[in-house]
Scaffold this active site. Structure first.
Site, PDB file in Angstrom:
ATOM      1  N   SER A  66       0.798  -1.222   0.000  1.00 43.81           N
ATOM      2  CA  SER A  66       0.000   0.000   0.000  1.00 43.81           C
ATOM      3  C   SER A  66       0.836   1.280   0.000  1.00 43.81           C
ATOM      4  O   SER A  66       1.638   1.498  -0.894  1.00 43.81           O
ATOM      5  CB  SER A  66      -0.926  -0.068   1.216  1.00 43.81           C
ATOM      6  OG  SER A  66      -1.843   0.961   1.216  1.00 43.81           O
ATOM      7  N   ARG A 510      -0.905   5.481  19.437  1.00 41.92           N
ATOM      8  CA  ARG A 510      -1.250   6.728  18.748  1.00 41.92           C
ATOM      9  C   ARG A 510      -2.097   7.617  19.659  1.00 41.92           C
ATOM     10  O   ARG A 510      -3.049   7.141  20.272  1.00 41.92           O
ATOM     11  CB  ARG A 510      -2.056   6.455  17.483  1.00 41.92           C
ATOM     12  CG  ARG A 510      -1.304   5.680  16.433  1.00 41.92           C
ATOM     13  CD  ARG A 510      -2.008   5.788  15.081  1.00 41.92           C
ATOM     14  NE  ARG A 510      -1.593   4.712  14.194  1.00 41.92           N
ATOM     15  CZ  ARG A 510      -0.433   4.677  13.551  1.00 41.92           C
ATOM     16  NH1 ARG A 510       0.436   5.647  13.707  1.00 41.92           N
ATOM     17  NH2 ARG A 510      -0.143   3.660  12.760  1.00 41.92           N
TER      18      ARG A 510
HETATM   19  P1  NG1 Z   1      -3.155   1.744  12.870  1.00 39.92           P
HETATM   20  O1  NG1 Z   1      -1.685   1.609  12.688  1.00 39.92           O
HETATM   21  O2  NG1 Z   1      -3.837   0.600  13.560  1.00 39.92           O
HETATM   22  O3  NG1 Z   1      -3.499   3.091  13.468  1.00 39.92           O
HETATM   23  C1  NG1 Z   1      -3.406   2.469  10.285  1.00 39.92           C
HETATM   24  C2  NG1 Z   1      -4.383   3.569  10.021  1.00 39.92           C
HETATM   25  C3  NG1 Z   1      -5.749   2.964   9.775  1.00 39.92           C
HETATM   26  C4  NG1 Z   1      -5.724   1.884   8.691  1.00 39.92           C
HETATM   27  C5  NG1 Z   1      -4.597   0.898   8.959  1.00 39.92           C
HETATM   28  C6  NG1 Z   1      -4.432  -0.130   7.859  1.00 39.92           C
HETATM   29  C7  NG1 Z   1      -4.506   5.809  11.046  1.00 39.92           C
HETATM   30  C8  NG1 Z   1      -4.544   6.603  12.293  1.00 39.92           C
HETATM   31  N1  NG1 Z   1      -4.474   4.478  11.177  1.00 39.92           N
HETATM   32  O4  NG1 Z   1      -3.835   1.745  11.419  1.00 39.92           O
HETATM   33  O5  NG1 Z   1      -6.655   3.973   9.471  1.00 39.92           O
HETATM   34  O6  NG1 Z   1      -5.647   2.449   7.409  1.00 39.92           O
HETATM   35  O7  NG1 Z   1      -3.362   1.578   9.184  1.00 39.92           O
HETATM   36  O8  NG1 Z   1      -3.588   0.270   6.834  1.00 39.92           O
HETATM   37  O9  NG1 Z   1      -4.506   6.371   9.948  1.00 39.92           O
HETATM   38 ZN    ZN Z   2      -3.574   1.147   0.055  1.00 37.37          ZN
END
Ligand code: NG1
Ligand code: ZN
Length: 546
Positions: A66, A510
């Protein structure tokens, strides 16, 4: 077609690095490409087992990481209706990946077969595709070896966007049924979307050219192919960042994730006030829009804004078509901007659900509505039409020309919108449909509401797994007492909101915060980040406001 355990055992690809922790999470397996050879072999076996379990239905495998940098890679499985792998199987993926010798591997396979009462004599069918990463070639070979030893009928669909692979899986599995999804080729996808778009914008003046940043990824060649089916007088597109052949360019200072997290346009995009711009991510399943206002200030239209635009347009069409029995709903996560939630609930009066982070949660919640709009703020999302909604839209008879027009447009949207997963190309055409119908600029779309300033801070802690949340991740249950401390701080800020959760994709916690002004937001975000660091075993430097 039963399983040849000896072949599976003797061909096993061992882990390159001992002790690497493999987990199939929100994003499938994702890490540095160099540790994924062994995983591909196991994923192939899992796809075979999943297909056998589902009576030989076709399962998809997508190799991509991605928006991650080019040296990373990853892999995800796609279930028969083009949806993500059922959650209960994610643990099997992890168990298989961890097994590092032939005997251990066969033992896990036998456990999966027993737990799911799989008839191993059922023939398996698997299709696969990959993005533009240089590491894909080797990983594909490892996947192919796994498919060969497990005896699956496998078809390589080559270079594709993630959403096109999801589309193909659904088409193959629904072929010759009453809900056949389309022709199972990329050309079929282009034809379906371009025909739907032409219908949806019929009679409206074409907008100015759209600048599309393809993140130097697979979206570039795929968008070019789609445009061959789209006359220039219907949609005019200027592609930027389409260099898929120079090493190191993928997602580098461009793409949807860069734009969303940096809150600025890619330096390569030469944008002028009035230009309409959007960015895809590296596998083209996310999109964000942006523009420069008359003072050349950067303005972002993220997934929340797209959800608002889509909900507004679809609700009006449903009303104009005289089919008010169809209920529209929107699904967000806690990362949705507070202003967007306010706009949806108070201005559009549409029901909004909040679910934990991760597309599978949004997708499943959206299925509960007749028409469910779901988007993550980062630009991943789509609109789902329930069987009831599809049937009503298909069979309703218009009593007036206005109703006829609305029904025709709704029908076009059901073809235009990818029903399997968030899709940058499909979402782009949806936004373009709405803007063309309204004859709106991005500035006019942006008037819906003003985002509250927000800040995301990453805190590295000794063990992020001690963070347990409730209420769609908006409140901490553990570590005990932390939430009360967060609440006490949030209460000091007007329009303040903050929540803390462990990332599912990175080894970090986060912290999200929003408040009425930029400076208050930053102050709140760092205050909470410091509390987390101090109370929950912060590692490395203590978070400090830049
Ligand atoms: P995590 O790392 O669990 O916060 C991130 C993105 C999600 C989603 C996933 C999968 C943020 C804050 N979090 O997740 O929205 O896209 O990656 O790729 O953007
Ligand atoms: Zn993607």
């Amino acid at each position: 077609m039963s399983l040849d355990f000896d072949a599976i055992k003797s061909n096993i690809i061992p882990h390159k690095i001992e002790g690497f922790k493999y987990t199939y999470g929100t994003a499938g397996f994702r890490s540095k490409a160099e540790v994924l050879d062994s995983v591909m072999y196991k994923v192939a076996i899992l796809a075979t087992l999943r297909s056998k379990k589902l009576n030989g239905a076709t399962i998809g495998v997508m190799i991509t990481a991605s928006h991650n940098p080019e040296e990373d890679n990853g892999v995800k499985l796609v279930d028969p209706r083009g949806e993500m792998l059922e959650q209960s199987w994610e643990g099997y993926a992890t168990s298989l990946a961890v097994a590092n010798d032939g005997d251990a591997l066969v033992q896990v396979i036998e456990q999966i077969i027993a737990a799911n009462k799989i008839d191993i004599n059922i023939p398996a069918s698997v299709i696969y595709a990959y993005d533009t990463r240089p590491s894909c070639a080797e990983l594909v070979k490892c996947l192919e070896l796994g498919l060969k030893v497990s005896g699956a009928k496998a078809v390589n669909h080559g270079l594709q966007t993630t959403p096109i692979l999801h589309y193909l899986v659904r088409c193959i599995n629904t072929a010759n049924t009453s809900d056949a999804y389309g022709e199972p080729t990329a050309e079929g996808y282009y034809k379906k979307l371009s025909e739907a778009f032409k219908t949806a914008v019929k009679g409206k003046a074409r907008l100015s050219p759209l600048h599309v940043d393809c993140a130097n990824g697979v979206g570039a060649p795929k968008l070019r192919e789609l445009l061959e089916y789209m006359p220039e007088d219907v949609l005019s597109v200027k592609i930027v960042n389409e260099d898929i052949n120079t090493k190191g360019q993928l997602n580098k200072n461009c793409g949807a994730d860069f734009v969303k997290t940096q809150q600025r346009a890619p330096p390569t995009a030469d944008i002028h006030p009035g230009d309409r711009c959007c960015s895809f991510d590296g596998d083209a399943d996310r999109i964000v829009y942006y523009y420069a206002d008359k003072d050349s200030v950067f303005r972002l239209l993220d997934g929340d804004k797209i959800a608002g635009l889509a909900a507004m347009f679809i609700m009006e069409l449903v009303k104009d078509a005289g089919i008010d029995s169809i209920k529209v709903g929107v699904v967000q996560t806690a990362y949705a901007n507070g202003s967007s939630t306010h706009y949806l609930t108070k201005v559009l009066n549409v029901p909004v659900s909040c679910v934990p982070t991760g597309v599978k949660h949004l997708h499943h919640e959206a299925e509960k509505y007749d028409i469910g709009v779901y988007f993550e703020a980062n630009g991943h999302g789509t609109v789902l039409f329930s069987p009831t909604a599809l049937n009503t839209i298909k069979t309703s008879e218009a009593k007036t020309p206005a109703q006829n027009q609305a029904l025709m447009q709704l029908r076009a949207l059901t073809d235009l919108i990818n029903q399997t997963v968030g899709d940058a190309i499909s979402d782009m055409l949806l936004v373009e449909t709405i803007l063309t119908n309204r004859q709106w600029s991005l500035e006019e779309w942006d008037q819906a509401y003003t985002d509250l300033p927000n800040r995301l801070v990453k805190v590295v802690v000794a063990d992020r797994h001690i963070f347990k949340t409730t209420n769609a991740e908006r409140q901490l249950v553990e570590p005990a007492g932390l939430q009360a401390e967060i609440d006490a701080n949030v209460a000091k800020y007007s329009n303040g909101r903050s929540f803390v959760r462990a990332s599912g994709t990175e080894d970090a916690v986060r912290v999200y915060a929003e408040a009425a002004t930029r400076s208050e937001t930053d102050e709140l975000a760092y205050k909470i980040a410091q509390i987390v660091y101090d109370r929950a075993g912060g590692v490395g430097a203590r978070p400090l406001m830049a």
